[in-house]
Design a protein around this motif. Structure first.
Motif, PDB file in Angstrom:
ATOM      1  N   UNK A  43     -65.056  75.325 -48.245  1.00 46.33           N
ATOM      2  CA  UNK A  43     -64.099  76.514 -48.407  1.00 46.33           C
ATOM      3  C   UNK A  43     -63.450  76.561 -46.793  1.00 46.33           C
ATOM      4  N   UNK A  44     -64.189  76.046 -45.736  1.00 45.92           N
ATOM      5  CA  UNK A  44     -63.483  76.131 -44.480  1.00 45.92           C
ATOM      6  C   UNK A  44     -62.414  75.405 -44.233  1.00 45.92           C
ATOM      7  N   UNK A  45     -62.085  74.339 -44.902  1.00 48.19           N
ATOM      8  CA  UNK A  45     -60.839  73.588 -44.739  1.00 48.19           C
ATOM      9  C   UNK A  45     -59.933  73.942 -45.940  1.00 48.19           C
ATOM     10  N   UNK A  46     -59.980  74.904 -46.783  1.00 53.99           N
ATOM     11  CA  UNK A  46     -59.428  75.007 -47.900  1.00 53.99           C
ATOM     12  C   UNK A  46     -57.823  75.345 -47.480  1.00 53.99           C
ATOM     13  N   UNK A  47     -57.549  76.110 -46.143  1.00 52.89           N
ATOM     14  CA  UNK A  47     -56.094  76.343 -46.043  1.00 52.89           C
ATOM     15  C   UNK A  47     -55.486  74.816 -45.652  1.00 52.89           C
ATOM     16  N   UNK A  48     -56.142  74.039 -44.788  1.00 51.93           N
ATOM     17  CA  UNK A  48     -55.453  72.873 -44.486  1.00 51.93           C
ATOM     18  C   UNK A  48     -55.264  72.127 -45.725  1.00 51.93           C
ATOM     19  N   UNK A  49     -56.265  72.095 -46.621  1.00 49.09           N
ATOM     20  CA  UNK A  49     -55.831  71.374 -47.851  1.00 49.09           C
ATOM     21  C   UNK A  49     -54.787  71.766 -48.658  1.00 49.09           C
ATOM     22  N   UNK A  50     -54.581  73.057 -48.803  1.00 48.77           N
ATOM     23  CA  UNK A  50     -53.749  73.639 -49.637  1.00 48.77           C
ATOM     24  C   UNK A  50     -52.347  73.401 -48.858  1.00 48.77           C
ATOM     25  N   UNK A  51     -52.212  73.346 -47.487  1.00 46.98           N
ATOM     26  CA  UNK A  51     -50.881  73.310 -46.744  1.00 46.98           C
ATOM     27  C   UNK A  51     -50.581  71.731 -47.173  1.00 46.98           C
ATOM     28  N   UNK A  52     -51.857  70.918 -47.188  1.00 42.82           N
ATOM     29  CA  UNK A  52     -51.479  69.267 -47.239  1.00 42.82           C
ATOM     30  C   UNK A  52     -50.938  69.162 -48.650  1.00 42.82           C
ATOM     31  N   UNK A  53     -51.500  69.761 -49.604  1.00 44.93           N
ATOM     32  CA  UNK A  53     -51.134  69.561 -50.917  1.00 44.93           C
ATOM     33  C   UNK A  53     -49.680  70.214 -51.188  1.00 44.93           C
ATOM     34  N   UNK A  54     -49.209  71.221 -50.615  1.00 44.77           N
ATOM     35  CA  UNK A  54     -47.884  71.580 -50.868  1.00 44.77           C
ATOM     36  C   UNK A  54     -46.946  71.273 -49.719  1.00 44.77           C
ATOM     37  N   UNK A  55     -47.329  70.487 -48.709  1.00 42.61           N
ATOM     38  CA  UNK A  55     -46.409  70.189 -47.484  1.00 42.61           C
ATOM     39  C   UNK A  55     -45.210  69.629 -47.981  1.00 42.61           C
ATOM     40  N   UNK A  56     -44.090  70.111 -47.284  1.00 41.88           N
ATOM     41  CA  UNK A  56     -42.898  69.339 -47.484  1.00 41.88           C
ATOM     42  C   UNK A  56     -42.797  68.389 -46.378  1.00 41.88           C
ATOM     43  N   UNK A  57     -41.721  67.603 -46.965  1.00 41.70           N
ATOM     44  CA  UNK A  57     -41.336  66.273 -45.835  1.00 41.70           C
ATOM     45  C   UNK A  57     -40.531  66.561 -44.794  1.00 41.70           C
ATOM     46  N   UNK A  58     -40.814  65.883 -43.787  1.00 38.68           N
ATOM     47  CA  UNK A  58     -40.035  65.873 -42.682  1.00 38.68           C
ATOM     48  C   UNK A  58     -38.631  65.558 -43.088  1.00 38.68           C
ATOM     49  N   UNK A  59     -37.619  65.393 -41.922  1.00 37.88           N
ATOM     50  CA  UNK A  59     -36.445  64.967 -42.267  1.00 37.88           C
ATOM     51  C   UNK A  59     -36.448  63.333 -42.626  1.00 37.88           C
ATOM     52  N   UNK A  60     -36.008  63.026 -43.709  1.00 39.60           N
ATOM     53  CA  UNK A  60     -36.120  61.553 -43.947  1.00 39.60           C
ATOM     54  C   UNK A  60     -35.396  60.523 -43.119  1.00 39.60           C
ATOM     55  N   UNK A  61     -35.768  59.315 -42.826  1.00 33.75           N
ATOM     56  CA  UNK A  61     -35.291  58.530 -41.988  1.00 33.75           C
ATOM     57  C   UNK A  61     -34.982  57.186 -42.427  1.00 33.75           C
ATOM     58  N   UNK A  62     -34.876  57.135 -43.904  1.00 34.30           N
ATOM     59  CA  UNK A  62     -34.558  55.684 -44.407  1.00 34.30           C
ATOM     60  C   UNK A  62     -33.748  55.866 -45.619  1.00 34.30           C
ATOM     61  N   UNK A 116     -54.809  79.177 -55.429  1.00 39.12           N
ATOM     62  CA  UNK A 116     -55.808  78.681 -54.280  1.00 39.12           C
ATOM     63  C   UNK A 116     -54.831  78.553 -53.063  1.00 39.12           C
ATOM     64  N   UNK A 117     -53.703  78.292 -53.114  1.00 36.95           N
ATOM     65  CA  UNK A 117     -52.938  78.237 -51.750  1.00 36.95           C
ATOM     66  C   UNK A 117     -52.679  79.564 -51.436  1.00 36.95           C
ATOM     67  N   UNK A 118     -52.430  80.453 -52.310  1.00 33.67           N
ATOM     68  CA  UNK A 118     -52.334  81.619 -51.779  1.00 33.67           C
ATOM     69  C   UNK A 118     -53.493  82.444 -51.121  1.00 33.67           C
ATOM     70  N   UNK A 119     -54.688  82.162 -51.716  1.00 31.25           N
ATOM     71  CA  UNK A 119     -55.867  82.735 -51.289  1.00 31.25           C
ATOM     72  C   UNK A 119     -56.147  82.075 -49.848  1.00 31.25           C
ATOM     73  N   UNK A 120     -56.008  80.705 -49.905  1.00 28.44           N
ATOM     74  CA  UNK A 120     -56.571  80.046 -48.520  1.00 28.44           C
ATOM     75  C   UNK A 120     -55.674  80.583 -47.231  1.00 28.44           C
ATOM     76  N   UNK A 121     -54.779  81.233 -47.421  1.00 26.56           N
ATOM     77  CA  UNK A 121     -54.131  81.881 -46.396  1.00 26.56           C
ATOM     78  C   UNK A 121     -55.128  82.910 -45.633  1.00 26.56           C
ATOM     79  N   UNK A 122     -55.915  83.479 -46.402  1.00 27.78           N
ATOM     80  CA  UNK A 122     -56.790  84.575 -45.823  1.00 27.78           C
ATOM     81  C   UNK A 122     -58.304  83.914 -45.596  1.00 27.78           C
ATOM     82  N   UNK A 123     -58.565  82.641 -45.790  1.00 27.28           N
ATOM     83  CA  UNK A 123     -59.917  82.141 -45.500  1.00 27.28           C
ATOM     84  C   UNK A 123     -59.981  81.604 -43.966  1.00 27.28           C
ATOM     85  N   UNK A 124     -61.013  82.080 -43.598  1.00 30.19           N
ATOM     86  CA  UNK A 124     -61.566  81.692 -42.100  1.00 30.19           C
ATOM     87  C   UNK A 124     -61.784  80.266 -42.042  1.00 30.19           C
ATOM     88  N   UNK A 125     -61.364  79.563 -41.056  1.00 33.77           N
ATOM     89  CA  UNK A 125     -61.821  77.988 -40.995  1.00 33.77           C
ATOM     90  C   UNK A 125     -63.295  77.872 -40.462  1.00 33.77           C
TER      91      UNK A 125
END
Length: 378
Positions: A121-140, A106-115
């Motif tokens: 379906x429209x928010x699939x790209x954002x949801x997949x990015x959210x699911x696999x999102x990496x952390x920013x620089x830790x600060x604690x 789903x994450x791979x297919x979402x890259x080609x999904x129009x918002x």
């Protein structure tokens, strides 16, 4: 169901129902569901009406806490969903049963999904990015100071931790090892069962519960360390019947469920130079009392933490993502607006629920980082 006959239509559930709060539509409330369910079939409520009714619940559980008779809208809706199988349930079952294959696909297919497409379906790209999102620089940087007995422990990673956010798992295991906790082994846990239950997939829920209990017993009844609020809720809801009436094992199971955050409250804290100026804690609907995640964030963040708002639902709603995505988004947008209206760009929104992280990250503007409290730890 006979339980619905006990609803006195007092309206206490309206005070806390997120759907009613955001939409003003009383037909979406638990009171309306209990009333309609109690009607005789000859009154004109069709099977289609029931199916529509069953899809309109976020399963937040706030109504049960506020009801004088402790009646549960999510339990009613779960039963209705189990009695009226829909295509959305088949899709949800596939999503939960095959995460190692379906989620990356789903994450791979979402890259080609129009918002511009309709939800979900429209928010699939954002949801997949959210699911696999990496952390920013830790600060604690936390140095645990855990005084524990010699009982061994295992980590319940949850579906998101296992298949998408292995960085959460690595941090949790690092904290456990650094604190000197002895791991009992590598458990092969299934889904906690919460998402199956709210979707009405009760046989699947029973199956994963049995599998998890069997795995726990195989490892000789260790403590179970948990970092997701919804997973904690799901595991706490196991019943005596899931243990085949074995009260000793059932009670030991309940006493074995330990939030990771509860073990870190006395840790030494070092704040790094890249810390944000403001932090918001989103309190999940399923947060227990006491909420150790909130207590940990308060202890770590200090005066950077904005006042915590305790009555806001993120709107994720599990299968609502498929059954009524527009309603889910409407509640989620309200939540984001409430959380961010008093903070500046660059602030961070933290929570302890995997589902909340996905929902809020999907809907929040790029000016704000939204993540699990584990994300900020070095």
């Amino acid at each position: 169901m006979a339980v619905s006959k006990n609803c006195v239509q007092c309206g206490k559930c309206l005070e806390v129902c997120p759907l009613f709060k955001v939409t003003g539509r009383e037909e979406l409330t638990p009171r309306a569901k209990f009333f309609l369910e109690s009607l005789d079939p000859s009154a004109g409520l069709s099977e289609k009406d029931f199916k529509s009714l069953a899809s309109m619940c976020l399963s937040c559980g706030r109504c049960e806490k506020n009801c004088p008779q402790h009646m549960s809208g999510p339990d009613l809706v779960s039963t209705l969903r189990s009695e009226s199988k829909k295509f959305t349930q088949t899709c949800w079952d596939l999503w939960l049963s095959k995460p190692g294959f379906i989620w990356p696909l789903a994450a791979a297919l979402s890259k080609f999904t129009p918002e511009t497409l309709l939800e979900p379906v429209g928010s699939l790209k954002k949801r997949m990015e959210a699911l696999f999102k990496k952390s920013p620089a830790p600060w604690v940087k936390l140095t645990p100071d855990i005084k524990f007995d010699e009982r061994r422990v295992i980590l319940f990673k949850g579906c998101v931790g296992t298949y998408a956010r292995q960085d959460w798992v690595l941090k949790a295991e690092h904290l456990m090892d650094g604190a000197g906790l002895v791991r009992a082994g590598e458990p092969n846990f299934k889904c906690c069962g919460s998402s199956y239950g709210s979707a009405g997939l009760l046989s699947k829920q029973n199956s994963v519960r049995k599998a998890n209990i069997s795995e726990w017993k195989r490892l000789d009844f260790p403590l179970i360390i948990i970092f997701c609020t919804t997973c904690l809720k799901g595991l706490k809801e196991y019943s005596l019947s899931d243990f085949d009436g074995d009260e000793d094992s059932y009670n030991l199971w309940l006493s074995s469920l330990v939030p990771l955050s509860s073990l870190l409250l006395d840790a030494d804290v070092k704040i790094l130079e890249n810390s944000p100026l403001q932090v918001v804690y989103h309190k999940p609907c399923h947060a227990p009392e006491p909420d150790y995640d909130q207590a940990l964030v308060e202890a770590v963040v200090g005066d950077k933490l904005m006042p915590v708002k305790k009555d806001i639902c993120c709107g994720f709603g599990g299968i609502m993502q498929l059954g009524a995505p527009d309603l889910s988004k409407q509640v989620g947008d309200y939540c984001i607006n409430e959380l961010t209206k008093s903070i500046s760009p660059g602030a961070q929104i933290l929570t302890g629920c995997s589902a909340c992280v996905i929902q809020l990250t999907t809907l929040a503007k790029a000016d704000f980082f939204t993540g699990h409290w584990l994300d900020i730890l070095e």
